[in-house]
Scaffold this motif. Structure first.
Motif, PDB file in Angstrom:
ATOM      1  N   GLY A   1       3.597   2.327   8.884  1.00 41.00           N
ATOM      2  CA  GLY A   1       2.236   2.845   8.912  1.00 41.00           C
ATOM      3  C   GLY A   1       1.216   1.989   8.193  1.00 41.00           C
ATOM      4  O   GLY A   1       0.130   2.476   7.841  1.00 41.00           O
TER       5      GLY A   1
ATOM      6  N   THR B   1      -1.835  -0.388   7.682  1.00 40.48           N
ATOM      7  CA  THR B   1      -3.043  -0.610   8.460  1.00 40.48           C
ATOM      8  C   THR B   1      -3.607  -2.008   8.204  1.00 40.48           C
ATOM      9  O   THR B   1      -3.266  -2.653   7.200  1.00 40.48           O
ATOM     10  CB  THR B   1      -4.125   0.425   8.101  1.00 40.48           C
ATOM     11  N   VAL B   2      -4.455  -2.450   9.107  1.00 37.23           N
ATOM     12  CA  VAL B   2      -5.123  -3.744   8.947  1.00 37.23           C
ATOM     13  C   VAL B   2      -5.956  -3.752   7.667  1.00 37.23           C
ATOM     14  O   VAL B   2      -6.009  -4.749   6.937  1.00 37.23           O
ATOM     15  CB  VAL B   2      -6.000  -4.048  10.173  1.00 37.23           C
ATOM     16  N   GLU B   3      -6.593  -2.626   7.376  1.00 41.55           N
ATOM     17  CA  GLU B   3      -7.406  -2.499   6.161  1.00 41.55           C
ATOM     18  C   GLU B   3      -6.555  -2.735   4.915  1.00 41.55           C
ATOM     19  O   GLU B   3      -6.982  -3.421   3.980  1.00 41.55           O
ATOM     20  CB  GLU B   3      -8.031  -1.098   6.108  1.00 41.55           C
ATOM     21  N   GLN B   4      -5.363  -2.193   4.905  1.00 38.51           N
ATOM     22  CA  GLN B   4      -4.476  -2.351   3.744  1.00 38.51           C
ATOM     23  C   GLN B   4      -3.998  -3.789   3.594  1.00 38.51           C
ATOM     24  O   GLN B   4      -3.836  -4.281   2.472  1.00 38.51           O
ATOM     25  CB  GLN B   4      -3.292  -1.398   3.873  1.00 38.51           C
TER      26      GLN B   4
ATOM     27  N   LYS C   1      -2.997   5.088   1.254  1.00 38.37           N
ATOM     28  CA  LYS C   1      -2.738   6.405   1.835  1.00 38.37           C
ATOM     29  C   LYS C   1      -1.391   6.886   1.317  1.00 38.37           C
ATOM     30  O   LYS C   1      -0.416   6.136   1.309  1.00 38.37           O
ATOM     31  CB  LYS C   1      -2.729   6.347   3.361  1.00 38.37           C
TER      32      LYS C   1
ATOM     33  N   MET D   1       4.404  -2.866  10.561  1.00 35.49           N
ATOM     34  CA  MET D   1       3.202  -2.043  10.600  1.00 35.49           C
ATOM     35  C   MET D   1       3.464  -0.736  11.336  1.00 35.49           C
ATOM     36  O   MET D   1       3.052   0.341  10.889  1.00 35.49           O
ATOM     37  CB  MET D   1       2.056  -2.818  11.266  1.00 35.49           C
ATOM     38  N   GLN D   2       4.165  -0.829  12.447  1.00 36.94           N
ATOM     39  CA  GLN D   2       4.438   0.366  13.246  1.00 36.94           C
ATOM     40  C   GLN D   2       5.371   1.323  12.508  1.00 36.94           C
ATOM     41  O   GLN D   2       5.148   2.537  12.473  1.00 36.94           O
ATOM     42  CB  GLN D   2       5.067  -0.031  14.585  1.00 36.94           C
TER      43      GLN D   2
END
Length: 343
Positions: free
Chosen positions: A215, A217-220, A317, A211-212
């Protein structure tokens, strides 16, 4: 939301023109291209049957069909299968030599070790990331398993693809998982817990690290576009995405590449990769407005808006290949640190 969608659409059109400008529009399709196109049609037909139930799903065969269409039949399936079988024999020998047959993850261990470690079984030549040629926007073969088998160098497509092929050859499981412009492996350990394998660096990766670094996201994650273990049919649908991209690269946009995308999306509806290839079809169509009727032009723009709305819904994104290029270079310079951080 409509204003937001319109802004994203306009921004994405500009970004996609820059991002995909290297895909120069081919000239008129010539008759001498027809034999190679037949390879694409045959590949799509057989892979589609795997998805629809007409034939058993076979990731290895799907990858071969996709790659060999672009390679204009340079390989036979017998040649490809022989290469895979030769490695699988060595993996079974590794498992037997260490008496690991009772472990259900023995195949995972053998494939990972063979691919990433310098050992006698691979003639001290592990499969490594090709830091010189890893982006496929100008040469799709850099992400081909056939190229990986020939050179022992690959990228974040070919390395996890080969891993998946090998573990399935041994009767165990490995799952593709996606991050922005990236693919890696997930499998369950002996206790049933998910493990991430970063085949590009030959290391283990925590979810937090992925994740870091990419990039996500929790939403993704919740929407299902990233970091999910893909089903076999979703993985095969991802292969169809590659088939569509390669067709666009060689022949430009036609009804056929759109048919590939729409078919694959039925089995992998949350695939932003497939949606972006479909987006590219209509983007290129609008660049060819002199060839479109007015109603076709309106339809193309409407489809861009529809895809744009779907991407917003999924939390997508845009990630540029320049960003990925810089990330790879950074990890190349700090590879030891990266691998340590992943463990």
């Amino acid at each position: 939301m409509k204003a937001k969608s319109g802004m994203l659409l306009a921004g994405m059109v500009l970004l996609m023109i820059t991002y995909l400008s290297s895909y120069a529009l081919p000239g008129p399709t010539l008759n001498n291209n027809q034999p190679q196109k037949q390879l694409y049609y045959a590949a799509f037909s057989e892979i589609n049957q795997m998805l629809s139930g007409g034939k058993p799903p076979n990731f290895k065969k799907a990858v071969f069909l996709m790659e060999n269409a672009y390679l204009n039949g340079a390989w036979s399936y017998e040649q490809f299968n022989t290469k895979i079988s030769e490695i699988a024999i060595k993996l079974r020998q590794m498992i037997e030599k260490r008496h690991l047959e009772k472990f259900r993850t023995a195949g995972n261990w053998a494939a990972f070790t063979y691919m990433t470690d310098s050992i006698q079984e691979n003639n001290f030549r592990p499969f490594t990331y090709d830091f010189d040629h890893f982006l496929d926007d100008k040469d799709p073969t850099v992400g081909f398993v056939t190229k990986l088998l020939r050179t022992n160098k690959g990228n974040c497509n070919s390395l996890p693809f080969l891993y998946k092929i090998l573990v399935e050859e041994l009767g165990t499981s490995g799952f593709l998982a996606l991050a922005p412009i990236h693919c890696y492996i997930k499998h369950k350990d002996e206790q049933g817990k998910w493990v991430n394998l970063e085949m590009t660096s030959g290391s283990f990766a925590r979810d937090e690290w992925i994740m870091q670094e990419t990039g996500v996201t929790v939403e993704q994650i919740k929407s299902g576009i990233y970091m999910q273990a893909l089903t076999l049919k979703e993985s095969i649908a991802l292969v169809l995405k590659e088939l569509a991209v390669n067709y666009q690269f060689q022949f430009g946009i036609e009804d056929f590449d759109l048919t590939i995308c729409n078919t694959a999306l039925r089995y992998f509806p949350t695939s932003v990769n497939l949606l972006m290839v479909k987006y590219e079809h209509y983007r290129l169509a609008l660049r060819q407005t002199q060839k479109l009727q007015k109603d076709q032009e309106v339809e193309a723009y409407q489809m861009l808006k529809t895809i744009d709305a779907r991407l917003i819904e999924l939390g997508y994104k845009y990630s540029s290949k320049d960003e990925y290029n810089n990330w790879i270079k950074q990890n190349k310079l700090s590879k030891k640190t990266t691998i340590t951080a992943n463990k």
